[in-house]
Every structure is written in C-alpha cells, then in structure tokens.
Write an enzyme that holds these catalytic residues in place. Sequence first.
Site, short mmCIF file in Angstrom:
data_model
loop_
_atom_site.label_atom_id
_atom_site.label_comp_id
_atom_site.label_asym_id
_atom_site.label_seq_id
_atom_site.Cartn_x
_atom_site.Cartn_y
_atom_site.Cartn_z
N CYS A 79 55.09 48.13 23.38
CA CYS A 79 55.31 47.76 22.42
C CYS A 79 54.79 46.75 21.94
O CYS A 79 53.44 47.24 20.63
CB CYS A 79 57.11 46.55 22.52
SG CYS A 79 58.08 46.96 21.31
N HIS A 163 59.89 51.46 25.17
CA HIS A 163 60.33 50.89 26.89
C HIS A 163 59.93 50.96 28.33
O HIS A 163 61.38 51.95 28.57
CB HIS A 163 61.42 49.39 27.02
CG HIS A 163 61.19 48.51 25.56
ND1 HIS A 163 60.43 47.11 25.79
CD2 HIS A 163 61.13 48.47 24.41
CE1 HIS A 163 59.73 46.74 24.41
NE2 HIS A 163 60.38 47.30 23.17
N GLU A 165 60.10 49.58 30.78
CA GLU A 165 61.22 49.53 32.73
C GLU A 165 62.27 48.76 31.82
O GLU A 165 62.81 49.16 32.93
CB GLU A 165 60.61 47.72 32.15
CG GLU A 165 61.26 46.85 30.91
CD GLU A 165 60.13 47.04 29.67
OE1 GLU A 165 61.02 46.64 28.71
OE2 GLU A 165 59.70 47.56 29.25
#
Length: 191
Positions: A79, A163, A165
């Site tokens: 990011c 993202h 995660e």
Amino acid sequence: RTASLVTYDFGIKTNILRRFASFGCEITVVPAATPAEEVLAMNPDGVFLSNGPGDPSAVPYAVENTKEIIGKVPLFGICMGHQVLGQAMGSSTFKLPFGHHGGNHPVRHNETGRVDICAHNHNYAVDPEALPKGVEVTHINLNDGTVSGMRWADKMAMSIQYHPESSPGPHDADVEFEEFVRLMKEHKASQ
C-alpha cells in the site's frame, strides 16, 4: 525462525505482522523516521515498508531511507509502502480521482494471468511511465489499469498496492508473503 525482518511502521495493520509471523519471521517494528543506517545495522534478512495513511510525498524521509536500503537487503512494500518504494525507485505518484476503497478490486498477476479479488484502501498510485529500466510491473488493477505490483529483481525489491493480509479468501494473496520470505531466505543463504 525463518528470517529476521525489520518493519517500518507508517501505520501498520496488526494482521500484516501476524501473516509474517505465520511464516516464521522474527519481526522488529521501527518508527517511520528511523534512519536507514540504523535499520541496516540491525542486520535484517529483509525490510518491510508498511501501509499507512495519505500521500507518500508527505513522508520524504521514508523515500530517502528506502533509497539507502534498495539493493542491500530484500525489500517489500504494501500500500503506502508500495508508493514509497515507487518514489524511491525514481518514479512519482499521482492522486486517483476517487481512490480505491473496498474489498472487491480485481488485480491481475501479469506473469501467471491469475486474477485475485483484493482489498484496497488508498488514494494514490505509482506512475508506471517513470519507473526505471529493470523494474517490472507485476500486477495491474483491472478496474482502471493502475500499477498494483512491482518487482526490481536486481535490487531484491517488490511491492503490491493492495492488502494481502485482509484475506479476501482463506489466504488467497499469501503468495506475496511467500515470495518475499523466499527472497529473504535466498539472500540470507548467499551471505
């Protein structure tokens, strides 16, 4: 432990640390303005540039520190870390008209053609035209064609805009963590 990882905290999400820990990484988190020489003195197997809020141009110290780290140890950005790395590589970033927000953005991995549905939360993108020779655009956002991933193989640097995660599937995007951990292991073995 698999690898020692120093993480620059630009506003890191806890789940990123969990994902690295699940791969056996020993993680040291440092403040965003920690000088590169202090980070390199820790002798890490890799350095991670975290996500964070806002305009990467507002953190020139992060860009300068990243410039000093590129090519010395494996480097991975997510990011805002992706955008900081893009600027450190010599590119620029630009403000998107509406930003990318939400958990259903299609991103194509150019090498394999695989399309992942990913979570995004950013307002800036890296300019692909200004990337230096040797930097490969690895991922493209299929909604607007913006850069969603880069790799500079000669410099052991990689990044993604989205993202991984956030686990849009069980762990659909773990391949990015796996790739970086592999890169750290290879670098460690070569020392």
